[in-house]
Design an enzyme around this catalytic site. Structure first.
Site, short mmCIF file in Angstrom:
data_model
loop_
_atom_site.label_atom_id
_atom_site.label_comp_id
_atom_site.label_asym_id
_atom_site.label_seq_id
_atom_site.Cartn_x
_atom_site.Cartn_y
_atom_site.Cartn_z
CE LYS A 83 24.96 24.21 84.13
NZ LYS A 83 24.47 25.53 83.65
CG HIS A 132 27.66 32.38 82.99
ND1 HIS A 132 28.28 32.35 81.75
CD2 HIS A 132 26.95 31.22 83.06
CE1 HIS A 132 27.95 31.26 81.11
NE2 HIS A 132 27.15 30.55 81.88
#
Length: 433
Positions: A198, A325
């Protein structure tokens, strides 16, 4: 014959602990809200589902639940029809950024889909239990016995400031060495064979260095980088050039379909998204402009498991890859993700999951990753059982408004402001770099 009529619906909002994981919006709160949905049929069968638990979802879920008694759990199409009968405060959600999912612009229709998704999963769970079938059989049958997941790497602090939240022994990860150490632990504990970082937290050069460090530590293993729209097209192209040959795909480097199309035209690095393609109407522009080459499906976004399969068919038609996701979820959602992933023929990439970061759950037996994979359950329904004691405990935390009321709505920017010395923090406008 089983009586599939819904006689009762139970909604239980909970707060689950969340580590201090960083992203472009800020930092995860010490606790994050989730909603557990239970539907009970006339013959006593209970099905469970899970979705976001923020106030705006609860405000829709409560009147929606009142419409369901008398509805059959087998009438899955009717769930979407019923949802249209529930009004949504458009002014509250339209054009608001959903910081919990970092999914781009939130609309009333997207909100409805996220709520309906939990009820559809609960109905499928009940239906599977009633007929002695796993959910994947109700979706057409599994094409794989195991679903592969990816290690989800985050920049993070060692602890929430001021002693807030639950402690863990992960330590801080604020540089390439910290990210590599985190990845090694994921491999040791869960056997993951691919890695997603991330990004959008630090300047692009630092995140480039982290990916290069991962490539050196895990040669040949798939790597992904997701800055959540933090970069301009020019910066995105520069990063793509620097990391060409190292990335499996670059996820949402720039904000919006038009910016993604500009990046796509200038690089051969595949681009993925869970921000600019989250509903069926958003597909047309993205696919026709070749803005994305991989879509990260999410049954919470798309309105359930059956819509996820429809998305997979559209992607297959256009030659667009498919991954999955993850949001900050518990074991109910992970079970649902695994069931639908088992039925998708062209699942081209391992799925995301926050689950290893979550230490609290409402199921009796936690999911266990082996070699980075989850075995697909063949037990009736989702193959999970609720832990009533844990559910009650986490619900009591949610009920304690004095202590936890500020965390009933996930807000990563507000969490950053509450951190020591960051009172003036605001979520940066995108692109950030």
């Amino acid at each position: 014959m089983a009586d599939l009529t819904i006689t009762d619906v139970r909604l239980t909002p909970v707060l689950i602990s969340d580590p201090p994981l960083l992203n472009v919006q800020g930092v995860h709160q010490p606790y994050t809200p989730r909603l557990v949905v239970e539907v009970v049929t006339a013959d006593g069968t209970t099905g469970v589902g899970e979705t976001y638990g923020d106030t705006k979802y609860l405000e829709l879920a409560r009147p929606y639940a009142e419409l369901l008694p008398g509805h059959s759990v087998a009438d899955l199409n009717g769930l979407h029809t019923l949802a249209q009968q529930v009004g949504v405060d458009d002014a509250r959600v339209e054009h608001a950024i959903d910081v919990g999912g970092l999914r781009g612009v939130q609309t009333a229709d997207k909100l409805r889909l996220s709520v309906v998704s939990a009820f559809e999963v609960a109905c499928l769970d009940a239906l599977g239990k009633a007929y002695g079938l796993p959910v994947h059989a109700l979706l057409g049958g599994k094409v794989r016995d195991h679903v592969e997941y990816s290690a989800y790497l985050f920049y993070r602090w060692a602890a929430h400031p001021g002693g807030a939240g639950e402690s863990d022994d992960w330590g801080a990860a604020l540089d390439p060495a910290g990210i590599v150490a985190q990845a090694r632990r994921f491999v040791r504990d869960h056997g993951f064979r691919s890695f997603k970082l991330k990004g959008g937290v630090f300047a692009p050069e630092q995140e480039i260095a982290a990916v290069r460090a991962l490539a050196e530590a895990f040669p040949g293993q798939p790597l992904r980088l997701d800055p959540n729209g933090a970069w301009s097209p020019g910066t995105s192209l520069r990063v793509a050039k620097e990391l060409e040959g190292l990335l499996e795909y670059l996820e949402d480097p720039a904000p919006g379909t038009s910016a993604m199309a500009e990046v796509s035209a200038g690089t051969d690095v595949p681009l993925a998204t869970n921000m600019c393609v989250t509903t069926f109407p958003e597909i047309r522009q993205a696919f026709l402009t070749d803005a994305v080459q991989v879509v990260l499906c999410d049954h919470h976004y798309w309105g359930g498991l059956r819509n996820t399969r429809e998305l997979a068919a559209v992607c297959r038609t256009f030659g667009v890859g498919l991954s999955m996701h993850s949001n900050t979820h518990m074991g109910i959602s992970l079970a649902a993700m695994t069931q639908v992933a088992a039925t998708v023929t062209d699942l081209d990439h391992s799925c995301d999951s926050h689950y290893p970061w979550q230490t609290e759950d409402v199921i009796t037996r936690r999911h266990t990753f082996e070699d980075g994979r989850l075995e697909v359950s063949d037990a009736p329904g989702l193959g999970i059982d609720l832990d009533r004691e844990a559910l009650d405990r986490l619900h009591r935390r949610w009920l304690d408004e004095a202590a936890y009321g500020a965390m009933r709505d996930r807000d990563d920017a507000a969490a950053m402001r509450r951190a020591e010395g960051r009172e003036d923090w605001t979520a940066p406008a995108l692109p950030r770099w």
